[in-house]
Write a protein that holds these residues in place. Structure first.
Motif, mmCIF file in Angstrom:
data_model
loop_
_atom_site.group_PDB
_atom_site.id
_atom_site.type_symbol
_atom_site.label_atom_id
_atom_site.label_comp_id
_atom_site.label_asym_id
_atom_site.label_seq_id
_atom_site.Cartn_x
_atom_site.Cartn_y
_atom_site.Cartn_z
ATOM 1 N N ARG A 1 35.045 32.581 42.979
ATOM 2 C CA ARG A 1 33.624 32.271 42.911
ATOM 3 C C ARG A 1 32.871 33.264 42.024
ATOM 4 N NH1 ARG A 1 31.954 27.553 43.701
ATOM 5 N NH2 ARG A 1 29.930 28.245 44.548
ATOM 6 N N LEU A 2 33.494 34.450 41.780
ATOM 7 C CA LEU A 2 32.851 35.472 40.968
ATOM 8 C C LEU A 2 33.402 35.514 39.538
ATOM 9 C CD1 LEU A 2 32.716 38.383 43.576
ATOM 10 C CD2 LEU A 2 30.913 36.741 42.991
ATOM 11 N N GLU A 3 34.214 34.534 39.154
ATOM 12 C CA GLU A 3 34.769 34.485 37.793
ATOM 13 C C GLU A 3 33.642 34.274 36.780
ATOM 14 O OE1 GLU A 3 37.705 31.519 37.388
ATOM 15 O OE2 GLU A 3 39.329 32.718 38.244
ATOM 16 N N ASP A 4 33.895 34.775 35.548
ATOM 17 C CA ASP A 4 32.936 34.516 34.479
ATOM 18 C C ASP A 4 33.405 33.321 33.657
ATOM 19 O OD1 ASP A 4 35.071 35.451 33.038
ATOM 20 O OD2 ASP A 4 34.028 37.189 32.187
ATOM 21 N N GLU A 5 32.728 33.068 32.556
ATOM 22 C CA GLU A 5 33.039 31.908 31.744
ATOM 23 C C GLU A 5 34.408 31.997 31.083
ATOM 24 O OE1 GLU A 5 31.480 29.101 31.362
ATOM 25 O OE2 GLU A 5 29.836 29.634 32.711
ATOM 26 N N HIS A 6 34.938 33.206 30.952
ATOM 27 C CA HIS A 6 36.246 33.392 30.295
ATOM 28 C C HIS A 6 37.390 33.496 31.300
ATOM 29 C CE1 HIS A 6 34.027 34.062 26.567
ATOM 30 N NE2 HIS A 6 33.282 34.961 27.203
ATOM 31 N N GLY A 7 37.109 33.260 32.582
ATOM 32 C CA GLY A 7 38.147 33.321 33.600
ATOM 33 C C GLY A 7 38.435 34.726 34.094
ATOM 34 N N ARG A 8 37.620 35.705 33.708
ATOM 35 C CA ARG A 8 37.845 37.077 34.188
ATOM 36 C C ARG A 8 37.348 37.210 35.618
ATOM 37 N NH1 ARG A 8 34.882 40.895 30.018
ATOM 38 N NH2 ARG A 8 33.267 39.338 30.513
ATOM 39 N N ARG A 9 38.087 37.975 36.386
ATOM 40 C CA ARG A 9 37.715 38.256 37.766
ATOM 41 C C ARG A 9 37.431 39.748 37.901
ATOM 42 N NH1 ARG A 9 41.650 34.757 41.821
ATOM 43 N NH2 ARG A 9 41.099 32.676 40.988
ATOM 44 N N PRO A 10 36.494 40.136 38.782
ATOM 45 C CA PRO A 10 36.228 41.566 38.960
ATOM 46 C C PRO A 10 37.460 42.279 39.511
ATOM 47 C CG PRO A 10 35.110 40.263 40.652
ATOM 48 C CD PRO A 10 35.637 39.292 39.650
ATOM 49 N N LYS A 11 37.787 43.415 38.899
ATOM 50 C CA LYS A 11 39.003 44.128 39.274
ATOM 51 C C LYS A 11 38.796 45.104 40.448
ATOM 52 C CE LYS A 11 40.892 44.074 34.561
ATOM 53 N NZ LYS A 11 41.391 44.912 33.443
ATOM 54 N N GLY A 12 37.580 45.487 40.706
ATOM 55 C CA GLY A 12 37.352 46.543 41.693
ATOM 56 C C GLY A 12 36.729 46.080 42.987
ATOM 57 N N ILE A 13 36.895 44.816 43.395
ATOM 58 C CA ILE A 13 36.281 44.330 44.621
ATOM 59 C C ILE A 13 36.861 45.040 45.848
ATOM 60 C CG2 ILE A 13 36.036 42.307 46.109
ATOM 61 C CD1 ILE A 13 34.132 42.359 43.797
ATOM 62 N N GLY A 14 38.139 45.397 45.805
ATOM 63 C CA GLY A 14 38.740 46.107 46.943
ATOM 64 C C GLY A 14 38.029 47.416 47.218
ATOM 65 N N GLY A 15 37.735 48.184 46.158
ATOM 66 C CA GLY A 15 37.008 49.440 46.344
ATOM 67 C C GLY A 15 35.575 49.214 46.807
#
Length: 538
Positions: free
Chosen positions: A82-96
């Motif tokens: 649900r937090l992906e951007d238009e290029h399919g990138r996902r946030p890498k630091g959600i765990g932290g």
């Protein structure tokens, strides 16, 4: 106009937060826990941005959908999607980010299993054992660690995701507090007036307050268009918080009772009577839903009968009409049942109100008896007090009379003898002076009136001057007689007024003579009483 490069959740109206620049957005998606040591300030800012995004997208329903949870956050791959951007990138630091939100004091995210199972309020102060034994012991152990404290070690993002993500669920405490505050504010503005209106189960509580509980203060952010309602799991969390941490409701898990502001939860537990009332209320709601369904079926049968009749299918139309007749009979029975259940609910409210009224009667009776039991209100005490008061008033009357008589005696010996004839002569002089003054004032008034009349006559004569070619107007004898009679009448009126004034002064003089005579007699009587008392004393 929104930037097409923005992630979908930032294109909503209104957006959860102000959209950043492309470079800033790239840094936010690339931020990981490894920056805690290399760039702690930047990592804290990135974590704060993601925390605000998670809170707002959870509240507005972006993460879990309109019918999904608004207070419970599930950290899994669906969240990252649900937090992906238009290029399919996902946030890498959600765990932290999730780790930071769970370790803050007080925590922003609280594990759902512990929230639902805990019997003590989450914001309760720590126990004495924890404050004076646990924390000092933990500090001492950390000081003895030769390899330094565990805070110096930065865990990888994969480890944090495994520990705090992978399907784990959390309650968002700030959002929960906002919803609870909205509920209590609504209850204070719209108090519950009857016993049955204060009882709910989870479904009816959601129907009643599922939308009302959304914060609506001026400081709250605007919600996007659409339906916003708490899910049944949100209601369970909210009810748990209102019961355990706020104390404004009581519940046993299935029945919910909303308390009045002056009621304590421990004094109003859920009883069998409460459960019975919920059963009756639920039965009435079920019957009302059946009534709506039957009415809809009757309408459909009517429409189908018309269609079949338009096609010439009289038998089919008759069958639908027969079904409609049966449904109407069933509808009448269901309406009667609903009315009967409503009467039962009203009777329960009335009986509960009667119980409260009788309790108030008993309380007022005991209070009144307690007041009346005071020794000062006994009949003997009241009689003695009133008798003593009467005696005191009689004594006061005697003292007052004695003081007055003593004063008269004392003044009698020093009374100044006044010549009554001299007083009468002085009074007569005052009367004559008053008459002379009134006569002078009347004469002055008469002269003023004559002057005004003469001025008016001269003015009239000037306006009505006789022209040369006209004969002068001759005063007729009748007019002369009228003027003469008016003059005689004025003189007679003046004489009558003068006689009245003389009679008034005569009456005043006689009244003064009577008062003088009365004063003389009173003086003689006083002198006689004084002489008698002197003789008695001798």
């Amino acid at each position: 106009m929104s930037d097409p490069a923005l992630p979908p959740f930032l294109k909503t109206s209104p957006p959860p937060t102000a959209p950043p620049s492309s470079a800033r957005l790239h840094a936010l998606y690339a931020s990981t826990s490894s920056q805690r040591t290399t760039n702690p300030t930047g990592y804290a800012a990135n974590s704060q941005w993601w925390a605000s995004v998670i809170e707002e997208t959870l509240r507005t329903g972006w993460i879990n959908g309109e019918s999904g949870d608004r207070l419970i956050l599930k950290v899994d791959d669906a969240l990252l999607g649900r937090l992906e951007d238009e290029h399919g990138r996902r946030p890498k630091g959600i765990g932290g980010v999730i780790e930071g939100l769970t370790l803050t004091t007080p925590p922003t995210l609280h594990p759902l299993p512990h929230f639902t199972s805990s019997l003590t309020p989450l914001h309760a102060p720590p126990s004495l054992t924890s404050r004076f034994i646990g924390k000092p012991l933990w500090w001492a152990v950390s000081q003895l660690n030769p390899f330094g404290s565990s805070a110096d070690k930065v865990e990888k993002e994969e480890t944090l995701w495994s520990r705090y993500g992978k399907g784990k669920e959390y309650v968002h405490i700030p959002l929960l507090e906002q919803f609870a505050s909205s509920f209590t504010s609504h209850i204070s503005k719209n108090p519950i007036l009857s016993y049955t209106d204060a009882l709910f189960d989870l479904d009816s509580f959601r129907e009643e307050y599922g939308q009302i509980c959304f914060p609506a203060s001026p400081s709250s952010k605007k919600l996007p268009e659409g339906t916003h309602k708490l899910s049944i799991r949100d209601i369970e969390v909210l009810v748990k918080w209102l019961h355990r941490d706020c104390g404004v409701i009581v519940t046993d898990g299935s029945v919910i009772k909303v308390l009045e502001p002056d009621q304590m939860p421990s004094d109003h537990p859920i009883t069998d009577a409460d459960r019975g009332v919920i059963s009756v209320i639920n039965a009435q709601r079920k019957v009302e839903k059946q009534i709506l369904g039957i009415e809809e079926q009757i309408t459909q049968s009517q429409e189908k009968a018309k269609k079949q009749l338009a096609k010439g299918q009289k038998n089919a139309a008759l069958s639908y009409l027969r079904s409609k007749k049966q449904l109407e009979d069933l509808l009448a029975k269901r309406i009667a049942s609903s009315e009967q259940l409503g009467a039962v609910i009203r009777s329960i409210d009335q009986a509960k109100g009667d119980v409260e009224i009788m309790a108030a009667y008993e309380t007022s009776t005991s209070t009144l008896r307690s007041v009346l039991s005071d020794p000062s209100l006994s009949p003997d005490r009241i009689s003695a007090t009133t008798d003593a008061l009467a005696e005191a008033m009689a004594d006061q009357e005697e003292i007052d009379q004695a003081v007055r008589i003593g004063g008269e005696l004392a003044m009698g010996g020093k009374r100044v003898e006044v010549d009554e004839n001299e007083l009468a002569a002085e009074l007569e002089d005052l009367v004559q002076e008053e008459k002379v003054a009134q006569a002078a004032a009347k004469e002055q008034q008469k002269k003023q009136m004559e002057k005004e009349r003469q001025e008016k006559t001269d003015e009239t004569a000037g306006r009505q001057s006789i022209p040369v070619n006209e004969k002068p107007t001759v005063l007729l004898p009748a007019q002369g007689q009228v003027a003469k009679s008016q003059q005689n009448f004025a003189q007679h009126d003046q004489s009558t007024n003068q006689q009245k004034e003389e009679q008034v002064w005569k009456d005043r003089y006689e009244d003064a003579q009577h008062r003088k005579e009365a004063e003389r007699r009173r003086s003689e009587e006083e002198r006689s009483r004084k002489e008698e008392k002197r003789l008695v004393a001798e």
